[in-house]
Design an enzyme around this catalytic site. Structure first.
Site, short mmCIF file in Angstrom:
data_model
loop_
_atom_site.label_atom_id
_atom_site.label_comp_id
_atom_site.label_asym_id
_atom_site.label_seq_id
_atom_site.Cartn_x
_atom_site.Cartn_y
_atom_site.Cartn_z
N LYS A 124 14.28 22.46 26.98
CA LYS A 124 15.63 21.96 27.26
C LYS A 124 15.54 20.50 27.70
O LYS A 124 14.66 20.15 28.50
CB LYS A 124 16.23 22.81 28.38
CG LYS A 124 17.63 22.46 28.80
CD LYS A 124 18.03 23.37 29.96
CE LYS A 124 19.46 23.19 30.39
NZ LYS A 124 19.83 24.08 31.50
N SER A 199 23.79 26.70 30.27
CA SER A 199 23.57 25.38 29.71
C SER A 199 22.32 25.26 28.85
O SER A 199 22.15 24.25 28.18
CB SER A 199 23.50 24.36 30.86
OG SER A 199 22.40 24.62 31.70
N SER A 223 22.47 29.65 33.63
CA SER A 223 22.18 28.83 32.45
C SER A 223 21.00 29.26 31.60
O SER A 223 20.84 28.78 30.49
CB SER A 223 21.98 27.37 32.86
OG SER A 223 23.22 26.81 33.22
#
Ligand code: NAG
Ligand code: NAG
Ligand code: NAG
Length: 516
Positions: A124, A199, A223
């Site tokens: 990420k 996220s 997330s």
């Protein structure tokens, strides 16, 4: 004070009911299918791939090439990649293959010092990979690169993993939908008109579509687990502070930030969670968490909550999600001889107050509006018509934060009491099976009308480890699943139950492909 939140959530439920058909109508005919994949290398777990590389049965180059090929096929449809380093990754893979030809270490020795040698991995964007984009969706940071590796990324590199790319996340990783105005929307591989969640949505979409084998995400309010749910994969939110969050951006200055934000693994195969945790935790925490010790499932106490009742603020969990909670419990009872506990945590009926508000007691939640000396109301209105430098997504998250800060009283005492209760009930051999959220992935932008986070935030607010386990599909063909919570530092229980439930439900299943 809680009445304001209750009314707002009720209003959201009504708006959700009215707007759902509109979202469905708008998305009709827009669905794209992924191209089929034929390379069986993509179906081998990281644990097995690492062994095959060490034994010389597969080369790292061959595996990295297979994943790069798959990423190139699916990314035009999913839009999950922020920046790739394919050329450098192939160079790294070549070095691994050369090293293996000359090293005097045997496979066992290698597995100790370099457990992920030659295994491709995706990260990420917010987790800092040296030299790669660390813009995290903010227009004012376009072109900004990480100057050093985050601590976890450094550990992964030392373990021999090969980083392929950094993946998409909402602006400042502060939303449950992966959209930002720099990279755009990330689509769900199981239905591209739906969100990949957030996220860690870029990771979720890549793993779900077999374009990544293992990924790294972060979780402050669900997330890791929401994208794991929406994209049909496994995701583990570790106990806070056992994995360093150094190098994560954004980062708060309040020391308690680390009690909420964690970095953790996303995988397609349950057994890989354990491997990843071992690599990501320091030696000290490997011992403390007893990650090498087998869990005796027959000694396990299993609590379960199908649906949190008792407040109109909480939306209903879909019938399919409730059913898989029951199926999971039954399976564990029949096949592993666990004890099923008849206590269903009525205290959870206040989670929307007791848990979410706890997050906002942090003194400093990174706030882009403040940094850029902007005015919130003006940017909010501008973002609605796409004229702000911030996304509406971020403005919405600040709205939720603001409401909680000003309209919800202090629930710290209740939060502590709930935490104590859970810790004493679960002890060192208990887990809770709980729906990860209220249902499967929704259409893009539907998030604004949905409270999808109440079930997720429990683990963050109480500092518990939680693993999302994919458990098949609902009527729309979208992945569903449950989360397994345990007391702090009992991560191994979550991981062991995840492996059992993978056997029960079949784990990750590739998304539907375009018919040729
Ligand atoms: C915002 O204001 C502070 C204090 O006045 C200043 O130091 C900072 O540079 C400003 N930030 C921007 C992005 O203009
Ligand atoms: C960013 O916003 C502008 C203005 O609304 C829009 O034209 C553009 O397509 C957006 N870019 C992305 C990647 O979403
Ligand atoms: C909330 O209450 C707790 C004790 O009940 C106290 O320690 C804490 O400072 C309070 N927090 C705020 C933001 O007022």
């Amino acid at each position: 004070m809680g009445a304001i939140i209750t009314i707002l959530f009720l209003l959201m439920r009504i708006l959700d009911f009215i707007t759902t058909p509109l979202f469905k109508y708008r998305a009709r005919n827009n669905r794209h299918h992924l191209p089929p994949f034929t390379n069986d290398v993509l179906r081998i777990s990281a644990t097995h791939i690492a062994r095959k590389i060490r034994n010389g049965e597969l080369s790292s180059i061959q595996i990295c090439e297979a994943y790069i090929q798959r990423i190139k096929e699916v990314n035009p449809i999913l839009n999950a990649v922020v920046e790739e380093r394919f050329k450098e990754a192939l160079h790294d893979a070549n070095l691994v293959d050369e090293y293996l030809k000359t090293t005097s270490l045997n496979s066992r020795e290698l597995s100790k010092i370099k457990p992920l040698l030659g295994v491709p991995i995706t990260i990420k964007e917010s987790c800092s990979v040296k030299g790669m984009s660390l813009c995290v969706g903010l227009k004012s940071r376009v072109g900004y690169k990480a100057s050093v590796d985050g601590e976890v990324v450094a550990r992964l590199k030392t373990s021999g993993a090969i980083i392929l790319l950094v993946s998409n996340t909402p602006e400042m990783s502060y939303s449950w939908e992966t959209f930002n105005n720099v990279t755009g929307y990330t689509n769900n591989p199981y239905d591209t008109t739906c969100t990949a969640g957030g996220s860690s949505g870029g990771e979720g979409a890549l793993l779900g579509s077999a374009a990544s084998l293992v990924g790294i995400g972060s979780d402050i309010a669900g997330s890791i687990r929401l994208p794991a749910l929406f994209n049909g994969i496994f995701g583990h939110k570790p106990t806070p502070r056992v994995i360093s969050i150094k190098g994560h951006w954004p980062q708060g200055i309040d020391d308690r930030y680390q009690d909420f934000l964690v970095i953790g693994p996303l995988t397609r195969y349950a057994s890989d969670l354990n491997l990843m945790m071992k690599v990501m935790c320091s030696d000290k925490w490997n011992l403390e968490l007893k990650l090498n010790k087998e869990v005796q499932l027959s000694k396990l106490k299993v609590f379960y909550v199908e649906d949190i009742r008792g407040s109109v603020a909480l939306p209903k969990v879909s019938p399919e999600m409730r059913e898989i909670v029951r199926c999971s419990v039954k399976y564990l009872w029949k096949n592993c001889g666990v004890s099923i506990m008849d206590y269903h945590f009525p205290e959870f009926s206040n989670v929307h107050l007791v848990c979410i508000s706890e997050l906002f007691t942090l003194k400093d939640i990174p706030n882009a509006i403040k940094w850029e000396n902007a005015s919130y109301p003006i940017e909010l209105i501008k973002s609605l018509i796409g004229k702000s430098k911030f996304s509406f997504n971020l403005m919405y998250s600040y709205f939720v934060q603001g409401i909680y800060k000003y309209a919800v009283g202090n629930h710290t005492q209740e939060n502590l009491a709930l935490k104590e209760k859970i810790i004493s009930q679960l002890g060192t051999n208990g887990v809770i099976i709980l729906p990860t959220s209220i249902g499967s992935a929704h259409k893009h932008n539907q998030m604004y009308f949905k409270n999808i986070y109440s079930y997720l935030v429990i683990a963050n607010a109480l500092g518990l480890p939680s693993t999302h386990v994919p458990c098949g599909f609902d009527r729309s063909g979208l992945p569903i699943g449950v989360q397994i919570l345990a007391a702090p530092y009992q991560d191994r229980l979550c991981l062991a139950v995840a492996q059992e439930l993978e056997r029960c439900f079949g784990g990750w299943v590739p998304p539907p492909e375009e018919t040729v």
